[in-house]
Design an enzyme around this catalytic site. Structure first.
Site, PDB file in Angstrom:
ATOM      1  N   CYS A 113       0.971  -1.211   0.024  1.00 31.23           N
ATOM      2  CA  CYS A 113       0.037   0.114   0.068  1.00 31.23           C
ATOM      3  C   CYS A 113       0.896   1.254  -0.032  1.00 31.23           C
ATOM      4  O   CYS A 113       0.258   2.411  -0.199  1.00 31.23           O
ATOM      5  CB  CYS A 113      -0.828  -0.157   1.314  1.00 31.23           C
ATOM      6  SG  CYS A 113      -1.875  -1.435   1.306  1.00 31.23           S
ATOM      7  N   HIS A 253      -3.501   6.704   4.034  1.00 30.91           N
ATOM      8  CA  HIS A 253      -4.180   5.728   3.296  1.00 30.91           C
ATOM      9  C   HIS A 253      -5.567   5.137   3.788  1.00 30.91           C
ATOM     10  O   HIS A 253      -5.628   4.997   5.158  1.00 30.91           O
ATOM     11  CB  HIS A 253      -3.036   4.495   3.720  1.00 30.91           C
ATOM     12  CG  HIS A 253      -3.224   3.282   2.869  1.00 30.91           C
ATOM     13  ND1 HIS A 253      -3.592   2.791   1.689  1.00 30.91           N
ATOM     14  CD2 HIS A 253      -3.292   1.959   3.743  1.00 30.91           C
ATOM     15  CE1 HIS A 253      -4.042   1.641   1.731  1.00 30.91           C
ATOM     16  NE2 HIS A 253      -3.658   1.076   2.791  1.00 30.91           N
ATOM     17  N   ASN A 283      -9.871  -0.669   0.510  1.00 33.89           N
ATOM     18  CA  ASN A 283      -8.527  -0.381   0.711  1.00 33.89           C
ATOM     19  C   ASN A 283      -8.025  -0.998  -0.706  1.00 33.89           C
ATOM     20  O   ASN A 283      -8.195  -2.102  -1.176  1.00 33.89           O
ATOM     21  CB  ASN A 283      -7.907  -1.380   1.697  1.00 33.89           C
ATOM     22  CG  ASN A 283      -6.412  -0.953   1.647  1.00 33.89           C
ATOM     23  OD1 ASN A 283      -5.961  -0.862   0.944  1.00 33.89           O
ATOM     24  ND2 ASN A 283      -5.725  -1.579   2.906  1.00 33.89           N
TER      25      ASN A 283
HETATM   26  O1  UT7 Z   1      -3.297  -1.743   3.756  1.00 32.93           O
HETATM   27  C1  UT7 Z   1      -2.881  -2.616   4.313  1.00 32.93           C
HETATM   28  C2  UT7 Z   1      -3.161  -2.052   5.923  1.00 32.93           C
HETATM   29  N1  UT7 Z   1      -4.194  -2.851   6.557  1.00 32.93           N
HETATM   30  C3  UT7 Z   1      -4.851  -2.301   7.653  1.00 32.93           C
HETATM   31  O2  UT7 Z   1      -4.496  -1.100   7.878  1.00 32.93           O
HETATM   32  C4  UT7 Z   1      -5.603  -3.150   8.280  1.00 32.93           C
HETATM   33  C5  UT7 Z   1      -5.690  -2.954   9.900  1.00 32.93           C
HETATM   34  N2  UT7 Z   1      -6.354  -3.748  10.747  1.00 32.93           N
HETATM   35  C6  UT7 Z   1      -7.789  -3.398  10.712  1.00 32.93           C
HETATM   36  O3  UT7 Z   1      -8.178  -2.472  10.154  1.00 32.93           O
HETATM   37  C7  UT7 Z   1      -8.618  -4.284  11.823  1.00 32.93           C
HETATM   38  O4  UT7 Z   1      -7.845  -5.069  12.606  1.00 32.93           O
HETATM   39  C8  UT7 Z   1      -9.750  -5.033  10.967  1.00 32.93           C
HETATM   40  C9  UT7 Z   1     -10.662  -4.338  10.203  1.00 32.93           C
HETATM   41  C10 UT7 Z   1      -8.931  -6.097   9.864  1.00 32.93           C
HETATM   42  C11 UT7 Z   1     -10.330  -6.048  12.018  1.00 32.93           C
HETATM   43  O5  UT7 Z   1     -10.902  -5.501  13.037  1.00 32.93           O
HETATM   44  P1  UT7 Z   1     -10.744  -5.400  14.505  1.00 32.93           P
HETATM   45  O6  UT7 Z   1     -11.665  -4.547  15.174  1.00 32.93           O
HETATM   46  O7  UT7 Z   1      -9.394  -5.676  14.988  1.00 32.93           O
HETATM   47  O8  UT7 Z   1     -11.362  -7.090  14.888  1.00 32.93           O
HETATM   48  P2  UT7 Z   1     -10.815  -8.403  15.404  1.00 32.93           P
HETATM   49  O9  UT7 Z   1      -9.694  -8.733  14.326  1.00 32.93           O
HETATM   50  O10 UT7 Z   1     -10.287  -7.792  16.817  1.00 32.93           O
HETATM   51  O11 UT7 Z   1     -12.067  -9.475  15.220  1.00 32.93           O
HETATM   52  C12 UT7 Z   1     -13.032  -9.296  16.191  1.00 32.93           C
HETATM   53  C13 UT7 Z   1     -14.001 -10.050  15.772  1.00 32.93           C
HETATM   54  C14 UT7 Z   1     -13.735 -11.485  15.812  1.00 32.93           C
HETATM   55  O12 UT7 Z   1     -14.373 -12.615  16.347  1.00 32.93           O
HETATM   56  P3  UT7 Z   1     -14.234 -13.029  17.916  1.00 32.93           P
HETATM   57  O13 UT7 Z   1     -12.984 -13.716  17.741  1.00 32.93           O
HETATM   58  O14 UT7 Z   1     -14.122 -12.010  18.902  1.00 32.93           O
HETATM   59  O15 UT7 Z   1     -15.434 -14.091  17.981  1.00 32.93           O
HETATM   60  C15 UT7 Z   1     -13.302 -11.747  14.366  1.00 32.93           C
HETATM   61  O16 UT7 Z   1     -13.270 -13.139  13.903  1.00 32.93           O
HETATM   62  O17 UT7 Z   1     -14.553 -10.075  14.587  1.00 32.93           O
HETATM   63  C16 UT7 Z   1     -14.628 -11.215  13.873  1.00 32.93           C
HETATM   64  N3  UT7 Z   1     -14.494 -10.746  12.506  1.00 32.93           N
HETATM   65  C17 UT7 Z   1     -15.432 -10.528  11.778  1.00 32.93           C
HETATM   66  N4  UT7 Z   1     -17.027 -10.716  11.896  1.00 32.93           N
HETATM   67  C18 UT7 Z   1     -17.804 -10.318  10.978  1.00 32.93           C
HETATM   68  C19 UT7 Z   1     -13.491 -10.504  11.701  1.00 32.93           C
HETATM   69  N5  UT7 Z   1     -13.675 -10.023  10.514  1.00 32.93           N
HETATM   70  C20 UT7 Z   1     -15.037 -10.023  10.480  1.00 32.93           C
HETATM   71  C21 UT7 Z   1     -15.929 -10.024   9.259  1.00 32.93           C
HETATM   72  N6  UT7 Z   1     -17.362  -9.954   9.675  1.00 32.93           N
HETATM   73  N7  UT7 Z   1     -15.787  -9.415   8.423  1.00 32.93           N
END
Ligand code: UT7
Length: 346
Positions: A113, A253, A283
């Site tokens: 990115c 970004h 993204n």
């Molecule tokens: O360009 C490269 C740069 N990339 C980035 O900057 C991405 C950086 N990361 C993020 O933006 C965030 O970490 C995410 C959007 C990827 C994830 O958000 P989060 O608030 O950190 O969620 P998490 O990974 O802590 O997951 C929380 C819960 C999990 O369930 P449990 O384990 O609590 O039951 C995940 O399995 O949300 C669940 N989950 C989803 N649920 C519904 C993860 N993805 C999804 C989804 N829909 N798409």
């Protein structure tokens, strides 16, 4: 006065196919509510039949060249930021150069990115030294090809797009003022494609284990993104004798609205200081910053004489930022057609 790279042309290409959160929720265990709340994304574009990395890049490039008032034959260099090539060899820049009908050198930067800002600063070096006058820097991604649509933690986050900028020398003190490039390879495995390279070549087991798709440790990348967005913004503005508050517009970004909102809170800046289009396109990796830049110009958010800051972060893990001052006599966009193709008079 020192020669600096200045933006003289801009263009973008967006595939027509829109995939909404609701569309994804029909076949992945996710919801519009979760995606909106955690990322700010509402929809993204996905390449249609026949659209390739080359075709999208060329469409964006044609518009950028038209705005700059030059032809492909005038180009001295093409830099393409991309991590989703049409073919593994040769690099996308060669295909794009040929499709454009240009004869200049062309190469690709694979810095995830951050790639387009790496490209911008590289172009700036060639322009500063006097080696080149007309440099085209393209950010293009068909990231959808590398998404595992059974992995809800990644497939909802990305979209396809292309955007391009023509850079030429400015000698009035405007252009690229400062920049910072960075890499932390110790975190490479937090955002990667584990299969298909020399360590783990394409095989039945790579495909069976879905190792040819993007994998991301979202929380680690988010922590890194937050840290680097803040430190990079502070460093590039300090180098220019400014603070982030002095910038007229910040183009971060477009990965996650929450990351941008947290940066605004930490810096005690209003959200309208930040350009945001992540809700429309998700993204788009290397296309993200130039796409936001082009839309900011089209929407009149960047005016002659403004100083803007751009900061990207992503796979590598890498980061890259630059402060640019827009020239006081820069052309303004006269009109834009339906797909955002610039049709301009300068
Ligand atoms: O360009 C490269 C740069 N990339 C980035 O900057 C991405 C950086 N990361 C993020 O933006 C965030 O970490 C995410 C959007 C990827 C994830 O958000 P989060 O608030 O950190 O969620 P998490 O990974 O802590 O997951 C929380 C819960 C999990 O369930 P449990 O384990 O609590 O039951 C995940 O399995 O949300 C669940 N989950 C989803 N649920 C519904 C993860 N993805 C999804 C989804 N829909 N798409």
């Amino acid at each position: 006065m020192m020669r600096r790279a200045q933006i003289k042309g801009w263009g973008k290409y967006l595939p027509e196919k829109i995939v909404t959160n609701h569309d994804l929720a029909r076949f992945v265990d996710t919801s519009d509510e979760w995606i909106t709340e955690r990322t700010g994304i509402k929809e993204r574009r996905q390449r249609g039949e026949g659209e390739t990395t080359t075709s999208m890049a060329v469409a964006a490039a044609h518009d950028a060249l038209a705005v700059a008032g030059i032809t492909p034959a005038d180009l001295n260099l093409i830099i393409v930021a991309n991590s989703s090539p049409d073919y593994l060899l040769p690099s996308p820049a060669n295909f794009i150069q040929h499709a454009l009908g240009a004869t200049c050198p062309a190469f690709t930067i694979a810095a995830g990115c951050s790639g387009w800002v790496y490209g911008l600063t590289t172009a700036h070096q060639f322009i500063q030294t006097g080696a080149y006058t007309n440099v085209l820097v393209i950010g293009v991604e068909i990231i959808s090809y590398a998404l595992d649509y059974t992995d809800r933690t990644t497939c909802v986050l990305f979209g396809d797009a292309a955007a391009a900028v023509v850079l030429q020398p400015a000698t009035d003190g405007s252009g690229v003022l400062t920049f910072e490039l960075g890499s932390d390879g110790s975190q490479a495995h937090n955002l990667w494609v584990p299969g298909g390279g020399t360590v783990n070549p394409v095989s039945q087991s790579v495909v069976d284990n879905r190792e040819h798709y993007i994998r991301m440790n979202g929380q680690e990348v988010a922590r890194f993104a937050m840290r680097k967005l803040l430190s990079c913004l502070q460093n590039i503005t300090a180098q220019a004798g400014m603070t982030p508050a002095d910038l007229d517009l910040i183009i971060p970004h477009q990965a996650n609205l929450r990351i941008i909102e947290m940066a605004a809170r930490h810096l005690d800046l209003p959200m309208d200081k930040f350009f945001v289009n992540v809700h429309k396109y998700a993204n788009t990796s290397a296309a993200s910053i130039p796409l936001a830049l082009v839309e900011a110009i089209e929407q009149g958010r960047i005016k002659p004489g403004d100083t803007i800051g751009m900061v990207a972060f992503g796979s590598g893990l890498s980061w890259a930022g630059a402060v640019m001052q827009v020239g006081v006599r820069e052309p303004t966009l006269a009109s834009v057609n339906g797909n955002g193709h610039a049709k301009v008079t300068i």
